[in-house]
Design a protein around this motif. Structure first.
Motif, mmCIF file in Angstrom:
data_model
loop_
_atom_site.group_PDB
_atom_site.id
_atom_site.type_symbol
_atom_site.label_atom_id
_atom_site.label_comp_id
_atom_site.label_asym_id
_atom_site.label_seq_id
_atom_site.Cartn_x
_atom_site.Cartn_y
_atom_site.Cartn_z
ATOM 1 N N VAL A 1 0.871 -1.179 0.000
ATOM 2 C CA VAL A 1 0.000 0.000 0.000
ATOM 3 C C VAL A 1 0.907 1.227 0.000
ATOM 4 O O VAL A 1 1.806 1.342 0.832
ATOM 5 C CB VAL A 1 -0.934 0.016 1.231
ATOM 6 C CG1 VAL A 1 -1.704 1.322 1.305
ATOM 7 C CG2 VAL A 1 -1.905 -1.152 1.146
ATOM 8 N N TRP A 2 0.660 2.131 -0.955
ATOM 9 C CA TRP A 2 1.492 3.316 -1.096
ATOM 10 C C TRP A 2 0.667 4.560 -0.816
ATOM 11 O O TRP A 2 -0.567 4.557 -0.887
ATOM 12 C CB TRP A 2 2.075 3.408 -2.507
ATOM 13 C CG TRP A 2 2.989 2.282 -2.858
ATOM 14 C CD1 TRP A 2 3.869 1.641 -2.043
ATOM 15 C CD2 TRP A 2 3.096 1.644 -4.133
ATOM 16 N NE1 TRP A 2 4.532 0.661 -2.713
ATOM 17 C CE2 TRP A 2 4.085 0.632 -4.007
ATOM 18 C CE3 TRP A 2 2.489 1.825 -5.372
ATOM 19 C CZ2 TRP A 2 4.470 -0.177 -5.069
ATOM 20 C CZ3 TRP A 2 2.872 1.033 -6.422
ATOM 21 C CH2 TRP A 2 3.844 0.033 -6.270
ATOM 22 N N VAL A 3 1.377 5.617 -0.523
ATOM 23 C CA VAL A 3 0.770 6.943 -0.445
ATOM 24 C C VAL A 3 1.486 7.829 -1.463
ATOM 25 O O VAL A 3 2.723 7.877 -1.499
ATOM 26 C CB VAL A 3 0.891 7.543 0.972
ATOM 27 C CG1 VAL A 3 0.462 9.014 0.960
ATOM 28 C CG2 VAL A 3 0.035 6.758 1.949
ATOM 29 N N ARG A 4 0.714 8.493 -2.280
ATOM 30 C CA ARG A 4 1.271 9.407 -3.283
ATOM 31 C C ARG A 4 1.118 10.840 -2.775
ATOM 32 O O ARG A 4 0.028 11.269 -2.410
ATOM 33 C CB ARG A 4 0.549 9.225 -4.614
ATOM 34 C CG ARG A 4 1.117 10.066 -5.752
ATOM 35 C CD ARG A 4 0.351 9.830 -7.044
ATOM 36 N NE ARG A 4 -1.038 10.251 -6.933
ATOM 37 C CZ ARG A 4 -2.057 9.440 -6.792
ATOM 38 N NH1 ARG A 4 -1.869 8.146 -6.693
ATOM 39 N NH2 ARG A 4 -3.305 9.905 -6.721
ATOM 40 N N ALA A 5 2.201 11.566 -2.734
ATOM 41 C CA ALA A 5 2.167 12.947 -2.269
ATOM 42 C C ALA A 5 3.128 13.777 -3.117
ATOM 43 O O ALA A 5 3.896 13.237 -3.935
ATOM 44 C CB ALA A 5 2.533 13.036 -0.790
ATOM 45 N N TYR A 6 3.095 15.097 -2.905
ATOM 46 C CA TYR A 6 3.930 16.016 -3.684
ATOM 47 C C TYR A 6 4.607 16.995 -2.736
ATOM 48 O O TYR A 6 3.990 17.500 -1.797
ATOM 49 C CB TYR A 6 3.093 16.771 -4.718
ATOM 50 C CG TYR A 6 2.455 15.847 -5.730
ATOM 51 C CD1 TYR A 6 3.079 15.544 -6.924
ATOM 52 C CD2 TYR A 6 1.220 15.240 -5.467
ATOM 53 C CE1 TYR A 6 2.505 14.682 -7.847
ATOM 54 C CE2 TYR A 6 0.645 14.369 -6.375
ATOM 55 C CZ TYR A 6 1.290 14.101 -7.567
ATOM 56 O OH TYR A 6 0.714 13.242 -8.468
#
Length: 327
Positions: free
Chosen positions: A241-246
């Motif tokens: 499970v990943w979290v995508r952020a900037y």
């Protein structure tokens, strides 16, 4: 005199207040630089049979949790089993012939061929003698022309049989040519490959889950014919499970690859997950529309990916999360 002391005291109070405000703003800025907002990114995979056939049974439905290797659906395996049996039989026959070619002919076979040749030679001698006798009797009227022709035909047949027996003995004695052995080797290799393919096809009659996850969609029903490669299920993978952020350029140093972060959600603010920054994009891009705000529309940011090590079913696809650096 009291008024003279009041002025320095006021200045000191203002200085202390200003210093306190500066420290407060510094802490706020550090907190802001150490906090990100992202979204859960869970991969999904489309599952399909690698072989065609009639669907015998469907064992899961939408929303079911599955484990690695769990059978999701089965094809009717009877046609595939018949194909495997035929392939194995063909492999066995070619293997036996190939072994014969490599070992050469048996001495018993050679002796039998030699005996047939001797018998054929004896038959030639006998028919040649009969022909000569008939030929000598015809001028004196002791035999007819028809009997002479019959004797000649029998002699010619005996000669042909002798030549055939002689050629067979030669072939048995010399053995198989290298080209024949190479051709037999190639045929056996092809038969073994066909048998392996048939075994794999029979195994592929069971569609298995590649990893743990949840069935999102089901597109097949028992009894229907399915073609190889046609999607049967869509599986949402639970790991990873990943979290995508900037992050902005000023935050790149804080959120370097390998940095540890804490992940929380609005639905369970008291529950904290743990993750590690696994990827930082080397290329800047404009803020995606899904996260942009009025003051960030023209900002350049870098995409990062955080791998959550202790994710559970509470983290769903696309869920907004808060990321904070571990002190």
């Amino acid at each position: 005199m009291g008024k003279l002391w009041a002025v320095p005291a006021a200045i000191a109070l203002l200085a202390a207040a200003g210093g306190g405000y500066y420290l407060y703003q510094s802490r706020v800025e550090v907190e802001r630089q150490s906090t990100l907002y992202g979204n859960v990114d869970i991969r999904d995979v489309s599952l399909a049979f690698r072989v065609s056939g009639r669907l015998a049974s469907v064992l899961v439905d939408e929303g079911d949790s599955v484990q690695p290797g769990q059978i999701l659906a089965r094809l009717d395996a009877e046609p595939l089993r018949n194909s495997l049996n035929a392939a194995l039989a063909n492999e066995a026959a070619l293997a036996a012939r190939n072994a014969l070619m490599h070992k050469g002919n048996r001495s018993e076979d050679i002796e039998q061929a030699r005996s047939r040749l001797e018998a054929a030679k004896a038959a030639v001698a006998q028919t040649e003698s009969d022909y000569k006798r008939q030929r000598d009797l015809v001028p004196a009227g002791g035999s007819s022309q028809q009997l002479l022709e019959t004797a000649r035909s029998l002699r010619d047949q005996a000669i042909a049989q002798r030549d055939a027996a002689q050629q067979q003995l030669k072939e048995l004695t010399v053995g198989f040519r290298p080209e024949e052995i190479a051709e037999s080797d190639a045929q056996l290799k092809q038969a073994r490959a066909s048998a392996a393919s048939a075994k794999l096809a029979l195994k592929d009659a069971n569609l298995q889950a590649p990893s743990a996850g949840i069935i999102l969609t089901r597109a097949v029903e028992a009894g229907s014919m399915v073609q190889a490669g046609t999607p049967a299920f869509n599986l949402s993978l639970r790991h990873p499970v990943w979290v995508r952020a900037y992050v902005t350029e000023s935050q790149l140093g804080r959120f370097a690859s390998g940095s540890k972060v804490q992940v929380s959600t609005d639905s369970h603010p008291d529950k904290t997950y743990h993750g590690v920054v696994g990827f930082v994009s080397p290329t800047a891009e404009f803020t995606p529309k899904s996260v942009e705000t009025a003051d960030l529309r023209t900002s350049l940011v870098y995409r990062i990916r955080v791998v959550v090590s202790d994710a559970d079913a509470s983290l769903n696809q696309g869920m907004p999360v808060i990321l904070r650096l571990v002190p």
